[in-house]
Scaffold this motif. Sequence first.
Motif, mmCIF file in Angstrom:
data_model
loop_
_atom_site.group_PDB
_atom_site.id
_atom_site.type_symbol
_atom_site.label_atom_id
_atom_site.label_comp_id
_atom_site.label_asym_id
_atom_site.label_seq_id
_atom_site.Cartn_x
_atom_site.Cartn_y
_atom_site.Cartn_z
ATOM 1 N N ILE A 179 -29.004 -34.866 21.996
ATOM 2 C CA ILE A 179 -28.503 -35.887 21.080
ATOM 3 C C ILE A 179 -27.103 -35.504 20.598
ATOM 4 N N ASP A 180 -26.879 -34.226 20.375
ATOM 5 C CA ASP A 180 -25.568 -33.760 19.935
ATOM 6 C C ASP A 180 -24.491 -34.030 20.976
ATOM 7 N N VAL A 181 -24.824 -33.863 22.243
ATOM 8 C CA VAL A 181 -23.872 -34.109 23.329
ATOM 9 C C VAL A 181 -23.520 -35.596 23.400
ATOM 10 N N VAL A 182 -24.522 -36.436 23.205
ATOM 11 C CA VAL A 182 -24.304 -37.883 23.201
ATOM 12 C C VAL A 182 -23.394 -38.276 22.041
ATOM 13 N N ILE A 183 -23.639 -37.728 20.880
ATOM 14 C CA ILE A 183 -22.807 -38.035 19.708
ATOM 15 C C ILE A 183 -21.369 -37.582 19.945
ATOM 16 N N ASP A 184 -21.202 -36.399 20.537
ATOM 17 C CA ASP A 184 -19.851 -35.915 20.853
ATOM 18 C C ASP A 184 -19.140 -36.869 21.806
ATOM 19 N N TYR A 224 -26.599 -39.042 30.508
ATOM 20 C CA TYR A 224 -27.217 -37.874 29.877
ATOM 21 C C TYR A 224 -28.715 -38.078 29.833
ATOM 22 N N MET A 225 -29.425 -36.998 30.050
ATOM 23 C CA MET A 225 -30.877 -37.003 29.923
ATOM 24 C C MET A 225 -31.205 -36.486 28.534
ATOM 25 N N ILE A 226 -32.017 -37.254 27.792
ATOM 26 C CA ILE A 226 -32.287 -36.926 26.396
ATOM 27 C C ILE A 226 -33.781 -37.006 26.088
ATOM 28 N N ILE A 260 -15.228 -51.496 30.293
ATOM 29 C CA ILE A 260 -15.746 -50.733 29.156
ATOM 30 C C ILE A 260 -16.566 -49.555 29.677
ATOM 31 N N PRO A 261 -16.340 -48.335 29.166
ATOM 32 C CA PRO A 261 -17.140 -47.187 29.604
ATOM 33 C C PRO A 261 -18.638 -47.432 29.400
ATOM 34 N N LEU A 262 -19.425 -46.898 30.317
ATOM 35 C CA LEU A 262 -20.877 -47.063 30.285
ATOM 36 C C LEU A 262 -21.539 -45.711 30.062
ATOM 37 N N LEU A 263 -22.383 -45.659 29.052
ATOM 38 C CA LEU A 263 -23.168 -44.465 28.754
ATOM 39 C C LEU A 263 -24.629 -44.797 29.010
ATOM 40 N N VAL A 264 -25.223 -44.122 29.991
ATOM 41 C CA VAL A 264 -26.640 -44.322 30.322
ATOM 42 C C VAL A 264 -27.408 -43.117 29.800
ATOM 43 N N LEU A 265 -28.459 -43.403 29.038
ATOM 44 C CA LEU A 265 -29.286 -42.342 28.479
ATOM 45 C C LEU A 265 -30.673 -42.415 29.089
ATOM 46 N N GLY A 266 -31.063 -41.371 29.789
ATOM 47 C CA GLY A 266 -32.420 -41.265 30.330
ATOM 48 C C GLY A 266 -33.288 -40.573 29.288
ATOM 49 N N ASN A 267 -34.085 -41.354 28.587
ATOM 50 C CA ASN A 267 -34.898 -40.827 27.489
ATOM 51 C C ASN A 267 -36.276 -40.382 27.986
ATOM 52 N N LYS A 268 -36.957 -39.636 27.152
ATOM 53 C CA LYS A 268 -38.319 -39.134 27.360
ATOM 54 C C LYS A 268 -38.398 -38.027 28.416
ATOM 55 N N ILE A 269 -37.366 -37.183 28.445
ATOM 56 C CA ILE A 269 -37.402 -36.063 29.389
ATOM 57 C C ILE A 269 -38.409 -34.995 28.970
#
Length: 99
Positions: A84-89, A74-76, A37-46
């Motif tokens: 956030i828009d890039v993540v949604i895309d 993605y760093m968010i 399954i593809p993995l999406l890692v989001l680095g929050n609080k940039i």
Amino acid sequence: MQHIVSEYVVDAADRDSVPITRSELNELLTKPSLNGIPLLVLGNKIDKSEALSKQALVDQLGLESIKDREVCCYMISCKDSVNIDVVIDWLIKHSKTAN
């Protein structure tokens, strides 16, 4: 219900928690239900000055060593709505390919 993508959110400003996060992520990826399954890692609080860079987060989590699935990072900033828009895309793209 089958997973389309695995998402993992990391507090990029909490540098002390990264080793624990790496361990938890590695354990999660051993689950048979998540094989391939593809993995999406989001680095929050940039938005915080102490936040890790994307490359530092990728390195410290060992994301480049994961070869059995697509991995995206993605760093968010949820607070400032950064990327956030890039993540949604990305999520939309992967939901379409799963159908």
